[in-house]
Design an enzyme around this catalytic site. Structure first.
Site, mmCIF file in Angstrom:
data_model
loop_
_atom_site.group_PDB
_atom_site.id
_atom_site.type_symbol
_atom_site.label_atom_id
_atom_site.label_comp_id
_atom_site.label_asym_id
_atom_site.label_seq_id
_atom_site.Cartn_x
_atom_site.Cartn_y
_atom_site.Cartn_z
ATOM 1 N N SER A 153 3.158 -1.742 10.430
ATOM 2 C CA SER A 153 4.608 -1.700 10.922
ATOM 3 C C SER A 153 5.283 -2.856 10.517
ATOM 4 O O SER A 153 6.124 -3.338 11.216
ATOM 5 C CB SER A 153 4.884 -1.277 12.466
ATOM 6 O OG SER A 153 4.491 0.033 12.614
ATOM 7 N N ASN A 186 0.846 -1.169 0.085
ATOM 8 C CA ASN A 186 0.076 -0.044 -0.025
ATOM 9 C C ASN A 186 0.712 1.275 -0.071
ATOM 10 O O ASN A 186 1.412 1.589 1.079
ATOM 11 C CB ASN A 186 -0.952 -0.098 1.256
ATOM 12 C CG ASN A 186 -1.782 1.228 1.446
ATOM 13 O OD1 ASN A 186 -1.732 2.141 0.688
ATOM 14 N ND2 ASN A 186 -2.190 1.410 2.463
ATOM 15 N N GLU A 200 -6.641 5.354 7.569
ATOM 16 C CA GLU A 200 -6.313 6.748 7.062
ATOM 17 C C GLU A 200 -7.722 7.414 6.403
ATOM 18 O O GLU A 200 -7.852 8.279 6.541
ATOM 19 C CB GLU A 200 -5.312 6.702 6.283
ATOM 20 C CG GLU A 200 -4.087 6.657 7.149
ATOM 21 C CD GLU A 200 -2.850 5.921 6.367
ATOM 22 O OE1 GLU A 200 -2.569 5.935 5.187
ATOM 23 O OE2 GLU A 200 -1.808 5.413 7.206
ATOM 24 N N LYS A 212 0.232 4.178 -0.376
ATOM 25 C CA LYS A 212 -0.528 5.361 0.056
ATOM 26 C C LYS A 212 -0.326 6.771 -0.972
ATOM 27 O O LYS A 212 -0.237 6.259 -2.136
ATOM 28 C CB LYS A 212 -0.065 5.789 1.425
ATOM 29 C CG LYS A 212 -0.091 4.593 2.364
ATOM 30 C CD LYS A 212 0.193 4.721 3.642
ATOM 31 C CE LYS A 212 -0.124 3.513 4.483
ATOM 32 N NZ LYS A 212 -0.004 3.761 6.049
ATOM 33 N N GLU A 240 -5.744 -4.288 10.735
ATOM 34 C CA GLU A 240 -4.657 -3.446 10.954
ATOM 35 C C GLU A 240 -5.145 -2.328 12.069
ATOM 36 O O GLU A 240 -5.844 -1.320 12.094
ATOM 37 C CB GLU A 240 -4.706 -2.474 9.766
ATOM 38 C CG GLU A 240 -4.294 -3.056 8.527
ATOM 39 C CD GLU A 240 -3.668 -1.913 7.522
ATOM 40 O OE1 GLU A 240 -2.633 -2.428 6.885
ATOM 41 O OE2 GLU A 240 -4.184 -1.046 7.208
HETATM 42 P P1 PGA Z 1 2.784 0.718 7.709
HETATM 43 O O1 PGA Z 1 1.424 0.938 7.045
HETATM 44 O O2 PGA Z 1 3.195 -0.717 7.078
HETATM 45 O O3 PGA Z 1 3.523 1.777 7.105
HETATM 46 O O4 PGA Z 1 2.468 0.416 9.165
HETATM 47 C C1 PGA Z 1 0.573 -0.147 6.736
HETATM 48 C C2 PGA Z 1 -0.993 0.217 6.149
HETATM 49 O O5 PGA Z 1 -1.326 1.383 6.798
HETATM 50 O O6 PGA Z 1 -1.712 -0.489 5.159
#
Ligand code: PGA
Length: 255
Positions: free
Chosen positions: A212, A8, A96, A10, A166
């Site tokens: 993470s 992802n 988000e 983003k 998540e």
């Molecule tokens: P991250 O994000 O691996 O940077 O914690 C995961 C996600 O938001 O899908």
């Protein structure tokens, strides 16, 4: 059950950066056998990503979409606009989207129905906040989010469903959930899906962990059978380290 590891990105990567990532990733894809790999670029990089992935087994996903088909919805993207580029998966209800852009359970439900109708595989994100976790509400929150998205759907209309657990407090913080907590949440998600949609849908459901995840900790998650893959943000931005993460997952899950 086949692991699915999804990137992802983003709001990262221009079209050129996305293409260059894919060119590097696909050089290593022979080492990914047995793992389904998916990249979810920003909308503006979909075309370049699709072109760079031509002939590759790496799949293309989107990070969001509208529940509408077309019309006066400034700034929105319709499912057919995604499918035109070969998008097969769509992330829905990412934390988000829920927390920064105010998407509620009702909006996510409408998007999920649209995705199923238009034969896009939904990756439905669920997860508790830190406050909810501290109050011991994790199970209740996950069940509420799943019920809001799925209750009343016809199981025969669901060809494929992915749930991403998540925890909000683990996203982008460097503080991942423990593998045991992720496995407990994944088992709970599966049980709730089975209760709502029956054992057939439950049997094909894949549950990812996200928050993470990196090449060093992925093995702990996917070596536990309730977890069928990962949704990866930060650690998916560099092709080499994302490839290392996929290979670590493969090794830990023995596929
Ligand atoms: P991250 O994000 O691996 O940077 O914690 C995961 C996600 O938001 O899908």
């Amino acid at each position: 059950m086949k692991l699915i590891i999804a990137a992802n990105w983003k709001m990262h990567k221009t079209a050129a950066e996305a293409a260059s990532f894919c060119n590097q990733l696909t050089l290593q894809e022979k080492k990914f056998t047995g793992v389904e790999v998916l990249v979810c670029p920003p909308f503006t990089a979909l075309a370049a990503t699709a072109a760079a992935l031509e002939g590759s087994a790496v799949k293309l996903g989107a990070q969001n979409m509208s529940w509408e088909v077309k019309g006066a919805y400034t700034g929105e993207i319709a499912p057919q606009m995604l499918k035109e580029f070969g998008v097969g998966h769509v992330i829905l209800g990412h934390s988000e989207r829920r927390h920064i852009f105010g998407e509620d359970d009702a909006a996510i439900r409408k998007k999920l129905e649209r995705a199923l109708h238009d034969e896009l595989v939904p990756i439905l994100c669920i997860g508790e906040t830190e406050e909810q976790r501290n109050r011991g509400e994790t199970g209740a929150v996950l069940e509420r989010q799943l019920r809001a998205a799925l209750e009343g759907l016809e199981p025969e209309n669901i060809k494929e469903l992915i749930v991403a657990y998540e925890p909000v407090w683990a996203i982008g913080t460097g503080q991942a959930a423990s593998p045991d907590d992720a496995a407990d949440a994944a088992s709970l998600a599966r049980a709730v899906v089975e209760k709502i949609l029956g054992s057939e849908t439950g049997a094909t459901l894949r549950v990812q962990y996200g928050g993470s995840v990196n090449a060093d900790n992925i093995g702990g998650f996917v070596s536990l059978s309730p977890v069928n893959g990962a949704l990866v943000g930060g650690a998916s931005l560099q092709a080499d380290s994302f490839a290392a993460l996929i290979m670590a997952a493969r090794e830990a899950a023995g596929c």
